[in-house]
Design a protein around this motif. Structure first.
Motif, short mmCIF file in Angstrom:
data_model
loop_
_atom_site.label_atom_id
_atom_site.label_comp_id
_atom_site.label_asym_id
_atom_site.label_seq_id
_atom_site.Cartn_x
_atom_site.Cartn_y
_atom_site.Cartn_z
N ILE A 6 0.84 -1.19 0.00
CA ILE A 6 0.00 0.00 0.00
C ILE A 6 0.88 1.24 0.00
O ILE A 6 1.87 1.31 0.72
CB ILE A 6 -0.92 0.00 1.24
CG1 ILE A 6 -1.97 -1.11 1.11
CG2 ILE A 6 -1.61 1.35 1.40
CD1 ILE A 6 -2.88 -1.20 2.31
N LEU A 7 0.48 2.22 -0.80
CA LEU A 7 1.16 3.51 -0.85
C LEU A 7 0.26 4.54 -0.19
O LEU A 7 -0.87 4.75 -0.64
CB LEU A 7 1.46 3.91 -2.30
CG LEU A 7 2.09 5.28 -2.53
CD1 LEU A 7 3.53 5.29 -2.03
CD2 LEU A 7 2.03 5.66 -4.01
N ILE A 8 0.77 5.20 0.86
CA ILE A 8 0.00 6.25 1.52
C ILE A 8 0.61 7.59 1.15
O ILE A 8 1.73 7.90 1.55
CB ILE A 8 0.01 6.08 3.06
CG1 ILE A 8 -0.50 4.69 3.45
CG2 ILE A 8 -0.86 7.16 3.71
CD1 ILE A 8 -0.47 4.42 4.95
N VAL A 9 -0.11 8.35 0.35
CA VAL A 9 0.37 9.66 -0.09
C VAL A 9 0.04 10.68 1.00
O VAL A 9 -1.13 10.92 1.30
CB VAL A 9 -0.28 10.06 -1.43
CG1 VAL A 9 0.27 11.40 -1.90
CG2 VAL A 9 -0.05 8.99 -2.48
N GLY A 10 1.08 11.27 1.56
CA GLY A 10 0.91 12.10 2.74
C GLY A 10 1.01 11.26 4.00
O GLY A 10 0.42 11.58 5.03
N GLY A 11 1.78 10.19 3.91
CA GLY A 11 1.80 9.17 4.95
C GLY A 11 2.48 9.55 6.24
O GLY A 11 2.33 8.84 7.24
N TYR A 12 3.23 10.65 6.27
CA TYR A 12 3.85 11.04 7.53
C TYR A 12 3.17 12.28 8.14
O TYR A 12 3.66 12.86 9.10
CB TYR A 12 5.36 11.30 7.37
CG TYR A 12 5.75 12.32 6.33
CD1 TYR A 12 5.68 13.69 6.60
CD2 TYR A 12 6.20 11.93 5.07
CE1 TYR A 12 6.06 14.62 5.64
CE2 TYR A 12 6.58 12.85 4.11
CZ TYR A 12 6.50 14.20 4.41
OH TYR A 12 6.85 15.12 3.45
N GLY A 13 2.03 12.68 7.59
CA GLY A 13 1.26 13.78 8.14
C GLY A 13 0.42 13.33 9.33
O GLY A 13 0.49 12.18 9.77
N VAL A 14 -0.40 14.23 9.84
CA VAL A 14 -1.20 13.95 11.04
C VAL A 14 -2.12 12.76 10.82
O VAL A 14 -2.12 11.80 11.59
CB VAL A 14 -2.02 15.19 11.45
CG1 VAL A 14 -2.92 14.86 12.64
CG2 VAL A 14 -1.09 16.35 11.82
N VAL A 15 -2.93 12.81 9.75
CA VAL A 15 -3.86 11.72 9.48
C VAL A 15 -3.15 10.55 8.82
O VAL A 15 -3.37 9.38 9.17
CB VAL A 15 -5.03 12.21 8.60
CG1 VAL A 15 -5.93 11.05 8.19
CG2 VAL A 15 -5.84 13.26 9.35
N GLY A 16 -2.27 10.84 7.85
CA GLY A 16 -1.57 9.78 7.15
C GLY A 16 -0.78 8.88 8.09
O GLY A 16 -0.77 7.64 7.93
N GLY A 17 -0.13 9.49 9.08
CA GLY A 17 0.64 8.71 10.03
C GLY A 17 -0.24 7.79 10.87
O GLY A 17 0.12 6.64 11.15
N GLN A 18 -1.41 8.29 11.26
CA GLN A 18 -2.33 7.46 12.04
C GLN A 18 -2.89 6.33 11.20
O GLN A 18 -3.09 5.21 11.70
CB GLN A 18 -3.46 8.32 12.58
CG GLN A 18 -3.03 9.32 13.64
CD GLN A 18 -4.20 10.09 14.23
OE1 GLN A 18 -5.14 9.52 14.79
NE2 GLN A 18 -4.18 11.40 14.09
#
Length: 363
Positions: A6-18
């Motif tokens: 899975i690729l999470i775009v924005g994955g280290y942001g507030v929501v992406g990290g969660q």
């Protein structure tokens, strides 16, 4: 990475990290790629997860997508995709996509964009409030009705909740009229009008006001009703009154445009350490016997709107991960694969597992 990565775009942001962390809890060995403009930050966060790596990706640079080397089975986009590059990349490479970033104008643009393409993997436009979770719950609990006359969704937003900058993008829509309802119920309304008094699960009683969200589009289609209304209010009465004043006096309109974006966002964007998110959903109609019924669904997440959004996104991801043969098409958050049984118990169990209180009461 294997075919289920899975690729999470924005994955280290507030929501992406969660989202990444909750996916890891649900699927301990599932490979996850954390994507963002800053490779160092992406890698640093990925190193905290097992079976994860960082990927450099700038969503407004088409050239950036050409650098992607791995093949993914799912992309979760939690940042704005203004040029539709993420959406286009997913469609061209036949990758399932969950997109939670689009407010109404961009939502409609994405729908038209998708209609012009040959889609061979599920594309879920899940940009309703809390990644479409509220509309999903409304749809699930309206199933027992023979006729749904009206659905009202009311949200209490904590201004001190954890939040990323995208969370207040709706403030740029507050001077634009929008359409609610369909057929004979169709009408044009303005944001922050038609207040109704709502008592939330905590006991807090206040007025909520109209706001445009994609729920006005998706829920009428899925719940078979012509009358859906979304309203919101803030847990800070002074801030709510201040915003109403700015909008009603046209001051908000005077400070519209890119030049004043930072000023507008400074009015409401004050993220803190957290605050609960509360929702009241009313469904009005008739039951299978023809008896008039009003059903009230309340949702209380003590961990706030970012957590509730995270839980909703992973719920959507579960549908795709566990049903890899789900046909390619455009979907909305209220939809499930035909092979997915017991939707209501699944939703209830998933929320309870994540310490979200959901109650249902018929009047």
């Amino acid at each position: 990475m294997n075919e289920k990565s899975i690729l999470i775009v924005g994955g280290y942001g507030v929501v992406g990290g969660q989202i990444a962390q909750l996916l890891r809890e649900k699927y301990p060995t599932l490979p996850i790629a954390i994507a963002g403009r800053n490779l160092e930050k992406a890698t640093e966060f990925a190193n905290k997860l097992n079976y994860a790596k960082g990927v450099e990706l700038n969503v407004v640079s088409k050239e950036s997508f050409a650098q992607i080397e791995e093949s993914y089975s799912l992309i979760i986009s939690v940042v704005n995709d203004p040029e539709n590059y993420v959406l286009d990349y997913a469609i061209k490479h036949q990758i399932a996509l969950i997109d939670i970033t689009r407010w109404p104008e961009k939502f409609h643009e994405a729908v038209e964009f998708i209609k012009q393409k040959q889609v061979k993997a599920p594309i879920i436009l899940s940009s309703g409030w809390m990644a479409g979770l509220l509309s999903l719950c409304a749809k699930v609990y309206a199933e027992e009705f023979s006729h749904v006359e009206q659905i009202n969704i009311n949200a209490l937003y904590s201004l001190k909740d954890k939040a990323g900058p995208n969370s207040v993008e709706y403030i740029d829509q507050l001077t634009k009229s929008f359409t609610v309802g369909a057929n004979e119920k169709k009408k044009t309304v303005m944001p922050l009008t038609d207040p109704v008094v709502v008592q939330f699960p905590s006991g807090y009683k206040t007025k909520t006001y109209r706001m445009d969200t994609p729920d006005h589009v998706t829920l009428p289609l899925m719940a078979n009703t012509d009358d859906v209304n979304f309203r919101i209010t803030f847990d800070n009465e002074l801030s709510m009154k201040g915003l109403l004043f700015l909008v009603k006096t046209n001051i908000w309109k005077l400070i519209s445009g890119d030049r004043f974006t930072s000023i507008r966002r400074s009015v409401l964007y004050h993220p803190g350490s957290g605050g609960p998110h509360q929702v009241v959903i009313d469904i009005v109609g008739t039951d299978k016997t023809g008896k008039a019924i009003k059903r009230e669904i309340t949702i209380f997440d003590p961990n706030g709107q970012t957590h509730l959004t995270t839980v909703a996104v992973v719920l959507q991801a579960i549908k795709i991960i566990e049903h890899p043969n789900w046909p390619g098409d455009l979907y909305f958050p209220e939809q499930f694969p035909e092979t997915f049984e017991n939707i209501r118990p699944f939703v209830e169990t998933w929320l309870a597992t994540n310490k979200i209180t959901l109650t249902v009461k018929d009047n």
